[in-house]
Motif scaffolding. Structure first.
Motif, PDB file in Angstrom:
ATOM      1  N   UNK A  22       0.835  -1.195   0.000  1.00  0.00           N
ATOM      2  CA  UNK A  22       0.000   0.000   0.000  1.00  0.00           C
ATOM      3  C   UNK A  22       0.873   1.249   0.000  1.00  0.00           C
ATOM      4  N   UNK A  23       0.505   2.195  -0.852  1.00  0.00           N
ATOM      5  CA  UNK A  23       1.287   3.423  -1.010  1.00  0.00           C
ATOM      6  C   UNK A  23       0.960   4.403   0.121  1.00  0.00           C
ATOM      7  N   UNK A  24       1.966   4.743   0.879  1.00  0.00           N
ATOM      8  CA  UNK A  24       1.822   5.715   1.963  1.00  0.00           C
ATOM      9  C   UNK A  24       1.984   7.137   1.449  1.00  0.00           C
ATOM     10  N   UNK A  25       2.896   7.282   0.494  1.00  0.00           N
ATOM     11  CA  UNK A  25       3.233   8.619  -0.011  1.00  0.00           C
ATOM     12  C   UNK A  25       3.923   8.481  -1.354  1.00  0.00           C
ATOM     13  N   UNK A  26       3.749   9.482  -2.215  1.00  0.00           N
ATOM     14  CA  UNK A  26       4.465   9.532  -3.493  1.00  0.00           C
ATOM     15  C   UNK A  26       5.212  10.856  -3.564  1.00  0.00           C
ATOM     16  N   UNK A  27       6.496  10.785  -3.836  1.00  0.00           N
ATOM     17  CA  UNK A  27       7.316  11.977  -4.002  1.00  0.00           C
ATOM     18  C   UNK A  27       7.771  12.067  -5.460  1.00  0.00           C
ATOM     19  N   UNK A  28       7.458  13.182  -6.099  1.00  0.00           N
ATOM     20  CA  UNK A  28       7.896  13.417  -7.472  1.00  0.00           C
ATOM     21  C   UNK A  28       8.983  14.485  -7.433  1.00  0.00           C
ATOM     22  N   UNK A  29      10.185  14.114  -7.863  1.00  0.00           N
ATOM     23  CA  UNK A  29      11.330  15.022  -7.799  1.00  0.00           C
ATOM     24  C   UNK A  29      11.591  15.718  -9.132  1.00  0.00           C
ATOM     25  N   UNK A  42       0.039  11.976  -7.758  1.00  0.00           N
ATOM     26  CA  UNK A  42       0.449  11.530  -6.430  1.00  0.00           C
ATOM     27  C   UNK A  42      -0.735  11.440  -5.471  1.00  0.00           C
ATOM     28  N   UNK A  43      -1.582  12.441  -5.489  1.00  0.00           N
ATOM     29  CA  UNK A  43      -2.723  12.460  -4.558  1.00  0.00           C
ATOM     30  C   UNK A  43      -3.723  11.354  -4.865  1.00  0.00           C
ATOM     31  N   UNK A  44      -3.914  11.060  -6.146  1.00  0.00           N
ATOM     32  CA  UNK A  44      -4.886  10.036  -6.545  1.00  0.00           C
ATOM     33  C   UNK A  44      -4.444   8.646  -6.102  1.00  0.00           C
ATOM     34  N   UNK A  45      -3.166   8.348  -6.230  1.00  0.00           N
ATOM     35  CA  UNK A  45      -2.674   6.993  -5.962  1.00  0.00           C
ATOM     36  C   UNK A  45      -2.311   6.748  -4.498  1.00  0.00           C
ATOM     37  N   UNK A  47      -2.499   5.935  -0.781  1.00  0.00           N
ATOM     38  CA  UNK A  47      -3.470   5.165  -0.013  1.00  0.00           C
ATOM     39  C   UNK A  47      -3.985   3.924  -0.722  1.00  0.00           C
ATOM     40  N   UNK A  48      -3.676   3.787  -2.011  1.00  0.00           N
ATOM     41  CA  UNK A  48      -4.120   2.627  -2.766  1.00  0.00           C
ATOM     42  C   UNK A  48      -3.078   1.501  -2.703  1.00  0.00           C
ATOM     43  N   UNK A  49      -3.554   0.284  -2.934  1.00  0.00           N
ATOM     44  CA  UNK A  49      -2.702  -0.905  -2.898  1.00  0.00           C
ATOM     45  C   UNK A  49      -2.443  -1.400  -4.316  1.00  0.00           C
ATOM     46  N   UNK A  50      -1.211  -1.830  -4.587  1.00  0.00           N
ATOM     47  CA  UNK A  50      -0.874  -2.371  -5.904  1.00  0.00           C
ATOM     48  C   UNK A  50      -1.392  -3.807  -5.992  1.00  0.00           C
ATOM     49  N   UNK A  51      -2.275  -4.044  -6.947  1.00  0.00           N
ATOM     50  CA  UNK A  51      -2.940  -5.348  -7.079  1.00  0.00           C
ATOM     51  C   UNK A  51      -2.321  -6.228  -8.151  1.00  0.00           C
ATOM     52  N   UNK A  52      -1.797  -5.620  -9.214  1.00  0.00           N
ATOM     53  CA  UNK A  52      -1.261  -6.408 -10.327  1.00  0.00           C
ATOM     54  C   UNK A  52      -0.421  -5.496 -11.210  1.00  0.00           C
ATOM     55  N   UNK A  53       0.360  -6.112 -12.095  1.00  0.00           N
ATOM     56  CA  UNK A  53       1.111  -5.360 -13.102  1.00  0.00           C
ATOM     57  C   UNK A  53       0.879  -6.045 -14.443  1.00  0.00           C
ATOM     58  N   UNK A  54       0.370  -5.300 -15.386  1.00  0.00           N
ATOM     59  CA  UNK A  54       0.107  -5.793 -16.740  1.00  0.00           C
ATOM     60  C   UNK A  54       1.192  -5.236 -17.657  1.00  0.00           C
ATOM     61  N   UNK A  55       1.235  -5.742 -18.888  1.00  0.00           N
ATOM     62  CA  UNK A  55       2.164  -5.233 -19.885  1.00  0.00           C
ATOM     63  C   UNK A  55       1.531  -5.307 -21.252  1.00  0.00           C
ATOM     64  N   UNK A  56       1.687  -4.238 -22.022  1.00  0.00           N
ATOM     65  CA  UNK A  56       1.269  -4.226 -23.424  1.00  0.00           C
ATOM     66  C   UNK A  56       2.435  -3.657 -24.221  1.00  0.00           C
ATOM     67  N   UNK A  57       3.016  -4.474 -25.099  1.00  0.00           N
ATOM     68  CA  UNK A  57       4.189  -4.028 -25.833  1.00  0.00           C
ATOM     69  C   UNK A  57       5.292  -3.644 -24.869  1.00  0.00           C
ATOM     70  N   UNK A  96       7.678   5.808  -4.816  1.00  0.00           N
ATOM     71  CA  UNK A  96       6.474   5.290  -4.187  1.00  0.00           C
ATOM     72  C   UNK A  96       6.901   4.762  -2.820  1.00  0.00           C
ATOM     73  N   UNK A  97       6.483   5.422  -1.779  1.00  0.00           N
ATOM     74  CA  UNK A  97       6.869   5.031  -0.425  1.00  0.00           C
ATOM     75  C   UNK A  97       5.747   4.171   0.155  1.00  0.00           C
ATOM     76  N   UNK A  98       6.073   2.924   0.511  1.00  0.00           N
ATOM     77  CA  UNK A  98       5.057   1.992   0.997  1.00  0.00           C
ATOM     78  C   UNK A  98       4.968   2.012   2.523  1.00  0.00           C
ATOM     79  N   UNK A  99       3.845   1.554   3.011  1.00  0.00           N
ATOM     80  CA  UNK A  99       3.596   1.554   4.454  1.00  0.00           C
ATOM     81  C   UNK A  99       4.536   0.630   5.216  1.00  0.00           C
ATOM     82  N   UNK A 100       5.125  -0.353   4.525  1.00  0.00           N
ATOM     83  CA  UNK A 100       6.016  -1.292   5.213  1.00  0.00           C
ATOM     84  C   UNK A 100       7.459  -0.788   5.315  1.00  0.00           C
TER      85      UNK A 100
END
Length: 270
Positions: A22-29, A42-45, A47-57, A96-100
């Motif tokens: 789960x994303x605790x904080x996002x820092x864009x440098x 950053x604000x939208x993402x 508090x959300x948890x990463x569920x999967x990673x897809x790939x297209x090309x 992406x700074x995670x809660x762990x």
């Protein structure tokens, strides 16, 4: 530039480390690394948890609880998974700074890569992914033939056109042309339906071999420190001697891209 096998290696590697975090904080440098408003990203993402990673090309799609974002690594983008206490290096532009207590950092020496917020449910139908052609595994020979059979462009250039067939970059285009035994400068209109079908089959086989080897490590590519081995199997790209005839490999520019081929084994038509 990371191509489909390298991006797939990154996807598989990251899934082992960040799924369920789960994303605790996002820092864009470096704001331009995000397409659109970086604060909104950053604000939208957060508090959300990463569920999967897809790939297209060559695109990665990170799927979260409510939203998703795409990532294109471009020339030298890579992801580093580190402890939050690890000092930031000058080429890491987003964290992406995670809660762990761990972090996923995006590093890009040349700053060409981009991340973009997308709709979780419709990203395949929306731009920029909607403009991509099929991957070789999904490519229909009749459809690909219809796209190239009137083209005067070199087959090497057509292989690099992501709207025709996606995922192939310069390294694998050179290898595909060599295995097909065709001069990369040959106009697309010179390929018969049979040769187009062979082209697709060879593309699949070479990409599958590269994925199995973790991609090709040339210059700076790695996936969180994991480097590929397919460069040990390259026949022409960056090579000097043809493995078939023992002749000299030629390197020249084809439509602005460094192209390696054997003049003896790869005959030009037209």
């Amino acid at each position: 530039m990371p191509e489909l096998p390298e991006v797939e290696t990154v996807r598989q590697t990251l899934k082992n480390f960040i799924i369920g975090k789960t994303i605790k904080e996002i820092q864009v440098y470096y704001d331009p690394i995000v397409t659109g408003d970086s604060d909104h990203f950053a604000n939208t993402l957060t508090g959300q948890t990463i569920c999967d990673i897809d790939r297209i090309g060559k695109y990665l799609i990170f799927i979260l609880d409510r939203d998703a974002f795409i990532s294109h690594l471009r020339m030298e983008g890579k992801y580093n998974i580190v402890d939050a206490s690890t000092p930031l290096n000058k080429h890491e532009h987003l964290s992406f700074i995670f809660r762990d207590g761990s972090e996923l950092r995006y590093q890009d020496t040349r700053k060409f890569g981009r991340l973009e917020l997308v709709n979780k449910d419709t990203y395949r139908q929306d731009l920029p992914l909607a403009k991509l052609g099929p991957e070789p595994w999904d490519a229909d020979p009749e459809t690909i033939y219809a796209k190239i059979h009137k083209s005067n462009l070199p087959i090497k250039t057509l292989l690099l056109d992501q709207t025709i067939m996606t995922g192939i970059g310069n390294i694998y285009a050179n290898e595909i042309c060599f295995t097909l035994k065709i001069d990369p400068r040959t106009p697309g209109k010179r390929l018969s339906k049979r040769r187009v079908a062979e082209l697709i089959t060879i593309s699949r086989e070479i990409l599958e071999q590269a994925i199995a080897q973790g991609g090709t490590t040339i210059h700076s590519f790695d996936a969180n420190g994991i480097t590929g081995l397919f460069q040990l199997q390259l026949n022409v790209h960056t090579q000097k001697i043809c493995p078939i005839c023992q002749g000299t490999i030629t390197k020249e520019m084809v439509r602005g891209r460094g192209t390696y081929y054997c003049k003896t084994c790869q005959k030009k038509k037209g």
